[in-house]
Scaffold this active site. Structure first.
Site, PDB file in Angstrom:
ATOM      1  N   ARG A  20      36.540  34.738  37.215  1.00 35.35           N
ATOM      2  CA  ARG A  20      36.657  33.377  36.684  1.00 35.35           C
ATOM      3  C   ARG A  20      37.982  33.129  35.957  1.00 35.35           C
ATOM      4  NH1 ARG A  20      31.000  34.254  35.971  1.00 35.35           N
ATOM      5  NH2 ARG A  20      29.745  32.634  36.963  1.00 35.35           N
ATOM      6  N   MET A  57      30.144  39.964  43.855  1.00 32.85           N
ATOM      7  CA  MET A  57      30.021  38.585  44.334  1.00 32.85           C
ATOM      8  C   MET A  57      31.351  38.133  44.943  1.00 32.85           C
ATOM      9  SD  MET A  57      27.310  36.684  41.910  1.00 32.85           S
ATOM     10  CE  MET A  57      28.418  36.182  40.636  1.00 32.85           C
ATOM     11  N   HIS A 111      37.141  45.313  40.345  1.00 40.42           N
ATOM     12  CA  HIS A 111      36.239  45.710  41.437  1.00 40.42           C
ATOM     13  C   HIS A 111      36.809  46.918  42.190  1.00 40.42           C
ATOM     14  CE1 HIS A 111      35.294  41.244  41.291  1.00 40.42           C
ATOM     15  NE2 HIS A 111      34.103  41.775  41.158  1.00 40.42           N
TER      16      HIS A 111
END
Ligand code: PAF
Length: 280
Positions: free
Chosen positions: A187, A30, A37
């Site tokens: 986050r 996302m 990632h």
């Protein structure tokens, strides 16, 4: 790196490469890419010939509109990071490219949808399976790479791949942590300085679990670590559970194969999840 917004265009481009004998490794994300990632991309490069990454902030997996609106979208930085690790293809569609407004379908997820994250975030895993199915249909990867931090998500996607008989090999990649142990997450940037310090309680709890594992029973581990988390400053514990890593059911004893401890908590206003696997 080739960048596509259209399903058809990326599909055609990848089909052409596949017809020349290349295998395709896929890393769905996302965006707001961090070292976690990038480690998925590195793993993919070791496994497949062509690496495809997708960036799509999937609206159907957010139960909270505010969370969706506030989700970080640093697209230019993401592109730079992907170019630096030599990703071959980026697929970055808009919402209309992936969803019809009238679309409504679900998939039977059994208990996986009702426990832990499934219970706290109703509908979240239906949203995840919807988008991952669509992305798999578009990219048709030989291998797809997912982070262990979202272990329940990996169980859900494995279940979907099995029941829909999708031909893809799923690869679970280890959690990447900050130097002090906090599991990397897009986050984390929202943690205030004091919450950032408090958030370490989750990693400390899992480390305690690992250290005490040999000498304590499952019931003792659960009680001691829950109590540690309940008394940690700034932490609002949602769950600490000890599961069988294969069946994804709670365990009563340590005899049953690999074990995973899973934790979720609110730190300030930010939800954090983490886990640790103890191999048999
Ligand atoms: O793990 C994520 O980033 C997302 O849930 C995924 C798999 C890309 C689906 O939107």
């Amino acid at each position: 790196m080739k960048i596509f917004n259209s399903k058809q265009a990326v599909h055609n481009y990848i089909s052409e490469l596949r017809s020349k004998g290349n295998t395709v490794g896929f890393v769905p994300t996302m965006g707001a890419l961090h070292a976690g990632h990038l480690s998925l991309i590195e793993q993919a490069k070791k496994t497949a010939d062509i690496i495809v990454c997708s960036i799509f902030v999937n609206p159907t997996q957010f139960n909270d509109k505010k969370d969706l609106e506030n989700y970080p979208r640093p697209v230019d930085d993401d592109i730079k990071k992907l170019e630096k690790v030599n990703c071959d293809i980026l697929f970055i569609p808009g919402v209309d490219e992936m969803y019809n407004s009238s679309e409504k379908w679900t998939i039977e997820l059994g208990n996986l949808d009702k426990i832990l994250e499934g219970k706290i975030r109703p509908g979240h895993y239906q949203g995840v399976t919807q988008i991952v199915k669509k992305l798999f249909d578009t990219i048709k990867p030989d291998f797809a790479f997912f982070g262990q931090k979202d272990y329940q998500q990996f169980m859900v996607i494995s279940h979907m791949v099995k029941i829909l008989r999708i031909k893809v090999k799923l690869v679970l990649c280890s959690i990447v942590r900050e130097k002090d142990g906090l599991a990397m997450s897009s986050r984390n940037v929202y943690l205030s300085p004091v919450d950032r310090i408090n958030s370490l309680a989750l990693f400390h709890a899992l480390s305690k679990f690992r250290d005490l594992y040999k000498i304590k029973s499952v019931a003792q581990l659960k009680a001691e670590i829950t109590s540690f988390l309940n008394s940690a400053p700034g932490i609002e514990l949602e769950y600490f559970e000890i599961f069988n890593a294969k069946s994804f059911q709670p365990v009563a004893s340590k005899r049953s194969g690999s074990i995973i401890a899973l934790v979720a908590a609110k730190v300030g206003t930010i939800r954090i999840i983490d886990n640790m696997i103890i191999e048999k």
